[in-house]
Design an enzyme around this catalytic site. Structure first.
Site, short mmCIF file in Angstrom:
data_model
loop_
_atom_site.label_atom_id
_atom_site.label_comp_id
_atom_site.label_asym_id
_atom_site.label_seq_id
_atom_site.Cartn_x
_atom_site.Cartn_y
_atom_site.Cartn_z
N ARG A 1 0.83 -1.22 0.13
CA ARG A 1 -0.05 0.15 0.10
C ARG A 1 0.76 1.33 -0.10
O ARG A 1 1.05 1.88 -0.95
CB ARG A 1 -0.85 0.25 1.15
N ASP A 2 1.38 1.46 0.85
CA ASP A 2 2.27 2.65 1.14
C ASP A 2 3.54 2.64 0.13
O ASP A 2 3.96 3.65 -0.47
CB ASP A 2 2.84 2.90 2.65
N HIS B 1 4.24 4.46 12.86
CA HIS B 1 4.48 4.47 11.29
C HIS B 1 5.55 5.52 10.94
O HIS B 1 5.45 6.80 11.18
CB HIS B 1 3.16 4.82 10.55
N HIS C 1 8.84 7.02 8.50
CA HIS C 1 9.40 7.11 7.39
C HIS C 1 10.95 7.42 7.46
O HIS C 1 11.14 8.18 8.64
CB HIS C 1 8.71 8.07 6.53
N CYS D 1 3.95 9.27 0.80
CA CYS D 1 2.54 9.74 0.25
C CYS D 1 2.89 10.76 -0.73
O CYS D 1 3.71 11.89 -0.67
CB CYS D 1 2.05 10.60 1.54
N ASN E 1 9.22 4.34 3.42
CA ASN E 1 8.97 3.96 4.97
C ASN E 1 10.33 3.32 5.62
O ASN E 1 11.26 2.91 4.81
CB ASN E 1 8.03 2.71 5.13
#
Ligand code: COA
Ligand code: ZN
Length: 324
Positions: free
Chosen positions: A20-21, A213, A215, A246, A255
């Site tokens: 996803r990310d 979460h 990065h 993002c 990430n």
């Protein structure tokens, strides 16, 4: 019920967000079958959760326009929780119809990022949280809230801990919300800040409700994870290969890298449950699918005790040295 301790080793839960990310901002479209194969391979790696895809506008994130097919066609491994990111009620309805185990609803702790990413004010996003929580509860699906920009916004600057904790309180008071992810969307977090915010969260809510979460945009990802563990957290998002970011946050990059985090934490005596060799094999597939190298230092360097062959002429060097 998740156990924080596993024998003598402290248990860490790794949530894979790479499909996803990781894939959301890749220019090269990864074929639907390849995405399904990646999730299926990740399902064999001992990860506790996999964020499979995002049910967002296909115009906003074309890379994930095949969310329904991917979510419906993966082979589910018992014990793994398959989650999906959703931005609004329509996303939640789509994810529930595609049998997501958990919804990961996103909004931002910073108004400007919320407007850029979701085209809504924070107040509009929060209204949507209540509507999503209601249908998630009815469907028996867990609802996690991912709060972006908790450690700073690339456009608004500092975001205070008080602001973040106030959003957390509002989420936790919403029936149907089961957890919160504090997200460092563009790698602005630093260890002492992470420690303080984690401690503040855990003084009000249990560790079982908290995910962090990070990065690695400024090289502080692993240091931030260690700071959060020190403060009592045990669940982390990470992306295989270290890809991600993002597209609506200027300067965003990958990430924290799942295999790097697992490698470091296992050496330090933590138990992540992850089969590092299997995970690395999946990460090695990425460059061929996305058309460029991945940031993962472990893909480049191998594990700590992956030994290298002796240099040419080594026997001579040794023989000559022994003669001296
Ligand atoms: N899934 C699919 N389509 C959606 C949708 C969803 N979750 N939400 C809205 N849409 C569609 C609407 O049906 C409408 O379609 P139409 O033009 O054919 O009628 C169109 O999108 C516009 O709807 P609107 O409500 O005005 O959305 P918007 O254009 O203001 O966009 C979001 C709002 C939230 C849907 C969009 O900004 C988005 O998907 N953002 C996610 C960004 C992201 O994933 N960032 C990275 C992760 S943090
Ligand atoms: Zn992210």
């Amino acid at each position: 019920m998740t156990q924080l301790w596993n024998g003598d080793k402290r248990r860490i839960e790794m949530q894979e967000v790479g499909t996803r990310d990781g894939l959301q901002s890749e220019a090269q479209f990864v074929a639907t079958d390849d995405k399904i194969a990646l999730v299926n391979a990740l399902s064999q790696c001992g990860l506790s959760r996999i964020e499979v895809t995002a049910f967002v506008s296909p115009l906003a994130i074309p890379a994930l326009k095949d969310a329904e097919i991917v979510m419906n066609e993966i082979t589910r491994q018992p014990g793994v929780i398959y989650s999906a990111l959703v931005p609004n009620l329509m996303g939640a309805q789509r994810a529930i119809a595609a049998r997501a185990d958990e919804l990961n609803m996103v909004m931002s702790a910073a108004e400007t990022h919320n407007l850029c990413n979701l085209r809504m004010t924070q107040a509009q996003s929060f209204n949507a949280v209540a509507a999503v929580a209601a249908i998630a509860k009815d469907a028996g699906v867990a609802l996690n809230l991912s709060l972006s920009c908790c450690f700073g916004c690339p456009m608004d600057g500092e975001v205070s801990a008080a602001t973040v904790l106030d959003w957390c309180r509002r989420f936790m008071e919403t029936p149907g919300v089961t957890g919160i992810s504090l997200c460092d969307t563009t790698g602005m977090a630093y260890p002492t800040q992470v420690h303080a915010l984690t401690r503040a969260f855990l003084s009000q809510w249990p560790a079982s409700a908290l995910t962090l979460h990070f990065h690695n945009t400024r090289g502080m990802g692993l240091a931030n994870i260690l700071a959060a563990i020190d403060a009592g957290a045990y669940r982390f998002d990470a992306s295989f290969g270290g890809i991600g970011g993002c597209p609506y946050a200027p300067g965003a990059s990958g990430n924290v890298c799942t295999e790097e985090v697992v490698h470091a934490l296992e050496l330090m005596g933590y138990d992540s449950g992850v089969d590092l060799k299997a995970l690395l094999a999946v990460a090695h597939r990425l460059p061929g699918l996305i058309g460029h190298e991945v940031p993962s230092q472990l893909v480049k360097a191998g594990q700590r005790l992956d030994l290298h062959p002796l240099p040419a002429g080594f026997d001579d060097i040794k023989a000559r040295a022994l003669c001296r």
